[in-house]
Design an enzyme around this catalytic site. Structure first.
Site, PDB file in Angstrom:
ATOM      1  N   TYR A  63     -10.248  16.059  -8.470  1.00  0.00           N
ATOM      2  CA  TYR A  63      -9.669  15.302  -9.582  1.00  0.00           C
ATOM      3  C   TYR A  63      -8.702  16.176 -10.372  1.00  0.00           C
ATOM      4  CZ  TYR A  63      -9.412  12.193 -13.631  1.00  0.00           C
ATOM      5  OH  TYR A  63      -8.957  11.363 -14.644  1.00  0.00           O
ATOM      6  N   ASP A  77       0.875  -1.163   0.000  1.00  0.00           N
ATOM      7  CA  ASP A  77       0.000   0.000   0.000  1.00  0.00           C
ATOM      8  C   ASP A  77       0.913   1.215   0.000  1.00  0.00           C
ATOM      9  OD1 ASP A  77      -1.650   2.145   0.532  1.00  0.00           O
ATOM     10  OD2 ASP A  77      -2.839   1.102   2.047  1.00  0.00           O
ATOM     11  N   LYS A 136      -4.738  15.178 -10.881  1.00  0.00           N
ATOM     12  CA  LYS A 136      -4.123  14.854 -12.161  1.00  0.00           C
ATOM     13  C   LYS A 136      -3.165  15.929 -12.660  1.00  0.00           C
ATOM     14  CE  LYS A 136      -5.858  10.869 -12.193  1.00  0.00           C
ATOM     15  NZ  LYS A 136      -4.966   9.723 -11.928  1.00  0.00           N
TER      16      LYS A 136
END
Length: 312
Positions: A182, A83, A186
């Site tokens: 988002y 992880d 990104k």
């Protein structure tokens, strides 16, 4: 070197060691496999194993299968459950690579798995805060943790390559992505690659950000209810799907970069799989060369009278 005519990257990475963080499926899996096809030893990390499934909930795609595909392609695939939000687990991966290989030549930060969290066209204050912050954790914090712990091994030798996988080039991402969390998630890898490029120069290493085009991943195929064999059936529902590409294209893009002795010319740059396909001469799995970046810029946004087939 003629970059436009280079098409054969077979075994150019023999003796090289890569860490593909987030290699369970999609772009990460394809990158790992294509690095393997070029002869690399690839450590494929992710959360989903044959015994444990991550929050993404796709039990059929595992890091063990990715490692097997790497080996079948001609490399050495090594699956390591990790992880990348847990520094201790990432540190253990890097220590294992150092112990077993003594070097790290390629680091690919592809950790994401946040598609299920996206609420497009929703005001920032109406997005569940936990969902938004989780996106930033998965797509930014993981990349920072991994780079922080892996780069001391990579910079021991000149020529190392860091690839920040994201969605969209710097130019394309000037337009708002429809969800603030988002958008930040990104855009961050693009800036991260630029900053790392500055810091890696003195070590003779290179950092880039790289985006696939309209990715025909396993999840996207499932979303449209099609398979790789029947994917064109989805074009009726989503016309722009006609420009889509398999994950193989971005995989070959990373392999081409890693095998290019002059890759420092790209340092700090924001790149796309379509652009690198033109530069290096490789194609997608079906022999086509889709250029989503140009298609969306010129046809969708620019109004050019052309079809997706004109950009394949």
């Amino acid at each position: 070197m003629d970059h436009e005519k280079t098409t054969d990257h077979a075994k150019t990475l023999t003796g090289k060691v890569a860490l593909v963080a987030g290699a369970t499926r999609g772009a990460g899996r394809a990158i790992a496999v294509q690095l393997g096809a070029a002869g690399a030893t690839v450590y494929a990390t992710g959360r989903t194993t044959r015994e444990r499934v991550s929050e993404v909930g796709r039990a059929s795609e595992t890091i063990e299968e990715t490692a097997e595909l790497v080996t079948a392609a001609g490399g050495v695939g090594i699956a390591v459950q990790a992880d990348h939000l847990d520094p201790a687990q990432v540190r253990a991966v890097v220590e294992r690579i150092e112990r077993e290989q003594g070097r790290l030549d390629v680091l690919v930060n592809d950790v994401w798995g946040g598609e299920h969290l996206i609420d497009f066209d929703t005001k920032m204050w109406e997005v569940g805060l936990d969902r938004g912050l989780r996106m930033l954790e998965l797509g930014v914090k993981t990349h920072l943790i991994t780079s922080s712990l892996a780069l001391p091994l990579l910079v021991r030798r000149p020529g190392g390559l860091v690839v920040e996988i994201t969605d969209g080039t710097a130019e394309a991402n000037k337009a708002y992505r429809g969800n603030l969390f988002y958008d930040l998630t990104k855009n961050a890898p693009i800036r991260m690659a630029y900053g790392l490029g500055e810091e890696l120069k003195e070590s003779g290493c290179t950092a880039v950000s790289l985006t696939p085009g309209f990715l025909r991943s396993e999840q996207m195929l499932d979303h449209f209810g099609v398979t790789e064999e029947t994917w064109r059936d989805a074009v009726v529902r989503e016309p722009h799907f006609a420009i889509s590409e398999t994950p193989v294209l971005v995989g070959r893009a990373v392999a081409a970069l890693a095998g290019d002795p002059e890759r420092e010319r790209w340092n700090g740059r924001s790149l796309s799989s379509g652009r690198l396909a033109r530069e290096y001469g490789f194609t997608d799995a079906d022999g086509s060369r889709p250029d989503s970046e140009a298609y969306f810029a010129e046809v969708v946004a620019g109004g050019k009278d052309a079809t997706a087939e004109d950009y394949r």
